[in-house]
Design an enzyme around this catalytic site. Structure first.
Site, PDB file in Angstrom:
ATOM      1  N   HIS A 132      43.777  33.610  45.004  1.00 45.18           N
ATOM      2  CA  HIS A 132      44.531  34.256  46.075  1.00 45.18           C
ATOM      3  C   HIS A 132      43.618  34.519  47.258  1.00 45.18           C
ATOM      4  O   HIS A 132      42.391  34.457  47.151  1.00 45.18           O
ATOM      5  CB  HIS A 132      45.235  35.540  45.610  1.00 45.18           C
ATOM      6  N   CYS A 143      39.775  37.760  39.616  1.00 45.62           N
ATOM      7  CA  CYS A 143      40.465  36.662  40.311  1.00 45.62           C
ATOM      8  C   CYS A 143      39.474  35.792  41.081  1.00 45.62           C
ATOM      9  O   CYS A 143      38.324  36.165  41.284  1.00 45.62           O
ATOM     10  CB  CYS A 143      41.502  37.220  41.279  1.00 45.62           C
TER      11      CYS A 143
END
Length: 167
Positions: A132, A143
């Protein structure tokens, strides 16, 4: 980037069927009617590495945690990258291994982190791990963060079932 080109080794199977078969996805189904595929970590494959990456030609996305770089791969060739990324820090490491893209959300917000924005989220590993948009200068909570334009590119390119290799 447009549509993905069919792999020469894939025969006459459709792209999604190939991705599911190659990825070894299990438990395909929907969550809350969203058409989400649930993928367990994938088995390693015996395949040559895609030139210039630490990942196999079976991958559609490749991440080097130590090198802080990511690539997009099509039919064994790098089509985008290397791209500068950030990954998880101590105690919140990005998991290594092979995974399948589970679901995508263009305007996702984190339920775990006070509704924090996660634009262009492409979820691929258990625990809500995703590619992301985000700050690439600091560690994430696991992430893979990318600059805005790169996150948008990964979001458009990757599809549910695509293989992601994290090394």
């Amino acid at each position: 980037m447009g549509r993905h080109r069919a792999s020469s080794a894939a025969g006459i199977l459709g792209r999604k069927a190939r991705a599911v078969a190659a990825a070894g996805l299990t438990g395909l189904g929907t969550l809350a009617g969203a058409g989400v595929a649930h993928a367990e970590p994938l088995r390693p494959v015996e395949a040559p590495l895609a030139d210039g990456t630490p990942c196999t030609i079976a991958a559609r996305a490749c991440v080097s945690i130590d090198g802080k770089k990511a690539w997009l791969i099509d039919d064994g060739a790098v089509v985008h990258g290397p791209v500068t990324i950030s990954t998880g820090g101590p105690g919140k490491e990005t998991p290594r291994g092979a995974f399948g893209v589970e679901w995508k959300n263009r305007d996702h917000r984190s339920a775990e982190f006070d509704n924090a924005p996660m634009p262009y989220a492409v979820f691929f590993a258990p625990g809500g791990i995703a590619f992301h948009e985000g700050n690439t200068e600091t560690s994430s909570a696991g992430c893979v963060r990318l600059p805005r334009a790169e996150a948008a590119h990964f979001y458009e390119y990757l599809q549910v079932g695509d293989r992601v290799e994290i090394v």
